[in-house]
Structures are given as C-alpha cells and as structure tokens.
Design a protein around this motif. Sequence first.
Motif, PDB file in Angstrom:
ATOM      1  N   ALA A 150       0.825  -1.200   0.000  1.00 59.74           N
ATOM      2  CA  ALA A 150       0.000   0.000   0.000  1.00 59.74           C
ATOM      3  C   ALA A 150       0.867   1.261   0.000  1.00 59.74           C
ATOM      4  CB  ALA A 150      -0.910  -0.008   1.213  1.00 59.74           C
ATOM      5  N   VAL A 151       0.346   2.294  -0.616  1.00 61.37           N
ATOM      6  CA  VAL A 151       0.976   3.606  -0.628  1.00 61.37           C
ATOM      7  C   VAL A 151       0.143   4.518   0.250  1.00 61.37           C
ATOM      8  CG1 VAL A 151       1.566   5.595  -2.050  1.00 61.37           C
ATOM      9  CG2 VAL A 151       1.910   3.298  -2.941  1.00 61.37           C
ATOM     10  N   VAL A 152       0.799   5.252   1.148  1.00 62.39           N
ATOM     11  CA  VAL A 152       0.120   6.142   2.078  1.00 62.39           C
ATOM     12  C   VAL A 152       0.686   7.544   1.917  1.00 62.39           C
ATOM     13  CG1 VAL A 152      -0.373   6.641   4.511  1.00 62.39           C
ATOM     14  CG2 VAL A 152      -0.163   4.264   3.745  1.00 62.39           C
ATOM     15  N   ASN A 153      -0.206   8.509   1.703  1.00 66.25           N
ATOM     16  CA  ASN A 153       0.182   9.911   1.640  1.00 66.25           C
ATOM     17  C   ASN A 153      -0.692  10.690   2.611  1.00 66.25           C
ATOM     18  OD1 ASN A 153       2.176   9.880  -0.485  1.00 66.25           O
ATOM     19  ND2 ASN A 153       0.485   9.416  -1.867  1.00 66.25           N
ATOM     20  N   VAL A 154      -0.070  11.579   3.382  1.00 61.38           N
ATOM     21  CA  VAL A 154      -0.809  12.414   4.330  1.00 61.38           C
ATOM     22  C   VAL A 154      -0.353  13.851   4.122  1.00 61.38           C
ATOM     23  CG1 VAL A 154      -1.296  12.897   6.762  1.00 61.38           C
ATOM     24  CG2 VAL A 154      -0.972  10.536   6.003  1.00 61.38           C
ATOM     25  N   GLU A 155      -1.324  14.738   3.915  1.00 64.40           N
ATOM     26  CA  GLU A 155      -1.042  16.159   3.734  1.00 64.40           C
ATOM     27  C   GLU A 155      -1.692  16.949   4.850  1.00 64.40           C
ATOM     28  OE1 GLU A 155      -2.085  17.652  -0.158  1.00 64.40           O
ATOM     29  OE2 GLU A 155      -1.861  15.655  -1.002  1.00 64.40           O
ATOM     30  N   ASP A 156      -0.990  17.974   5.321  1.00 61.35           N
ATOM     31  CA  ASP A 156      -1.559  18.881   6.304  1.00 61.35           C
ATOM     32  C   ASP A 156      -2.602  19.770   5.628  1.00 61.35           C
ATOM     33  OD1 ASP A 156       1.572  19.107   7.817  1.00 61.35           O
ATOM     34  OD2 ASP A 156      -0.242  18.597   8.917  1.00 61.35           O
ATOM     35  N   LEU A 157      -3.721  19.949   6.281  1.00 63.57           N
ATOM     36  CA  LEU A 157      -4.723  20.919   5.873  1.00 63.57           C
ATOM     37  C   LEU A 157      -4.756  22.007   6.933  1.00 63.57           C
ATOM     38  CD1 LEU A 157      -7.597  18.484   4.818  1.00 63.57           C
ATOM     39  CD2 LEU A 157      -5.921  19.607   3.335  1.00 63.57           C
ATOM     40  N   GLU A 158      -5.536  23.036   6.711  1.00 60.85           N
ATOM     41  CA  GLU A 158      -5.619  24.114   7.693  1.00 60.85           C
ATOM     42  C   GLU A 158      -5.995  23.573   9.060  1.00 60.85           C
ATOM     43  OE1 GLU A 158      -8.214  28.112   8.403  1.00 60.85           O
ATOM     44  OE2 GLU A 158      -7.641  27.619   6.353  1.00 60.85           O
ATOM     45  N   ARG A 159      -6.995  22.702   9.090  1.00 58.56           N
ATOM     46  CA  ARG A 159      -7.414  22.070  10.347  1.00 58.56           C
ATOM     47  C   ARG A 159      -7.557  20.577  10.091  1.00 58.56           C
ATOM     48  NH1 ARG A 159     -12.259  23.956  13.290  1.00 58.56           N
ATOM     49  NH2 ARG A 159     -11.179  22.854  14.929  1.00 58.56           N
ATOM     50  N   GLY A 160      -6.477  19.852  10.145  1.00 60.22           N
ATOM     51  CA  GLY A 160      -6.551  18.411   9.974  1.00 60.22           C
ATOM     52  C   GLY A 160      -5.640  17.902   8.880  1.00 60.22           C
ATOM     53  N   PHE A 161      -6.067  16.791   8.268  1.00 62.51           N
ATOM     54  CA  PHE A 161      -5.222  16.098   7.300  1.00 62.51           C
ATOM     55  C   PHE A 161      -6.039  15.538   6.145  1.00 62.51           C
ATOM     56  CE2 PHE A 161      -3.592  15.551  11.591  1.00 62.51           C
ATOM     57  CZ  PHE A 161      -2.316  16.069  11.465  1.00 62.51           C
ATOM     58  N   LEU A 162      -5.399  15.440   4.990  1.00 66.37           N
ATOM     59  CA  LEU A 162      -5.936  14.708   3.853  1.00 66.37           C
ATOM     60  C   LEU A 162      -5.124  13.430   3.783  1.00 66.37           C
ATOM     61  CD1 LEU A 162      -7.703  14.407   1.334  1.00 66.37           C
ATOM     62  CD2 LEU A 162      -5.906  15.625   0.065  1.00 66.37           C
ATOM     63  N   ILE A 163      -5.804  12.298   3.916  1.00 64.68           N
ATOM     64  CA  ILE A 163      -5.135  11.006   3.987  1.00 64.68           C
ATOM     65  C   ILE A 163      -5.533  10.184   2.768  1.00 64.68           C
ATOM     66  CG2 ILE A 163      -4.852   8.904   5.351  1.00 64.68           C
ATOM     67  CD1 ILE A 163      -6.246  11.196   7.525  1.00 64.68           C
ATOM     68  N   ASN A 164      -4.544   9.722   2.006  1.00 61.03           N
ATOM     69  CA  ASN A 164      -4.771   8.880   0.834  1.00 61.03           C
ATOM     70  C   ASN A 164      -4.059   7.553   1.036  1.00 61.03           C
ATOM     71  OD1 ASN A 164      -6.194  10.542  -1.293  1.00 61.03           O
ATOM     72  ND2 ASN A 164      -4.523  11.917  -0.744  1.00 61.03           N
ATOM     73  N   VAL A 165      -4.795   6.470   0.804  1.00 66.35           N
ATOM     74  CA  VAL A 165      -4.224   5.130   0.900  1.00 66.35           C
ATOM     75  C   VAL A 165      -4.618   4.385  -0.366  1.00 66.35           C
ATOM     76  CG1 VAL A 165      -4.127   2.982   2.215  1.00 66.35           C
ATOM     77  CG2 VAL A 165      -4.483   5.155   3.413  1.00 66.35           C
TER      78      VAL A 165
END
Length: 118
Positions: free
Chosen positions: A30-45
């Motif tokens: 699996a590939v996991v990417n996590v990006e910071d957002l203004e309040r929280g995270f965008l998580i892609n798996v």
Amino acid sequence: MGSRERKKAAASSLNHHKSKEFRASTSSSAVVNVEDLERGFLINVFSERNSPGLLVRILEAFEKLGLEVLDADVSCSDCFQLQAVGEENEGTKIIKAQVVKNAVKQAIKEWSESNGQA
C-alpha cells in the motif's frame, strides 16, 4: 456542453489521470500519503489488491490518534483506495502529518501480518 458539464468532465478526467499515475507509482504494498490541511489532514491510501478488513484497521488507527473522519471516499472493488479528511478531536494533543502516516502504515502492516500477507 454547458459550463457545469465541462467542469464535471474535466474533474472526472483529472481524477482518472491521477488514479492512473498513482497506480503506476505503486508496488504490491500500500501507498500512504498524508497532507496537512488548515485544520486536519488529507489522507490517501492505495493498494493494488482488494483488502477485506483493511478499512476497519485504518479507522481504528484514526481513533487511537484521536482523529475524527469528516469526509471519506472509499473503493474496495478491484483495489483498495481511501481518501479521507481527518481532524483532531477537541482535547487531543496536536498531531503531525508524519505521525498519522506512520500510524496508518503500522495499521496496514498489522492487517497484512494478521492475514498472512506479510
């Protein structure tokens, strides 16, 4: 074709293109990417295989971190794809994107080991 239809078609084409690029850059794990957002995270798996039970493991990892899922898109048909927006629950300590990424990777590893796929 109206403006609204063109925007939909462009978005669909872009998503399809991104999905192809994402698939091309992955291995069997699996590939996991996590990006910071203004309040929280965008998580892609993304995993090339359908992975029964993996979503539950990932959601449990979010819960342990104190992340609340605000929005999520999941596909488990031919492959596993998750895109989620998570926000820290009130009262939890501040979490960094790398901590979220590591927790998701750990959940995937534990799921894989428990299913004899390690």
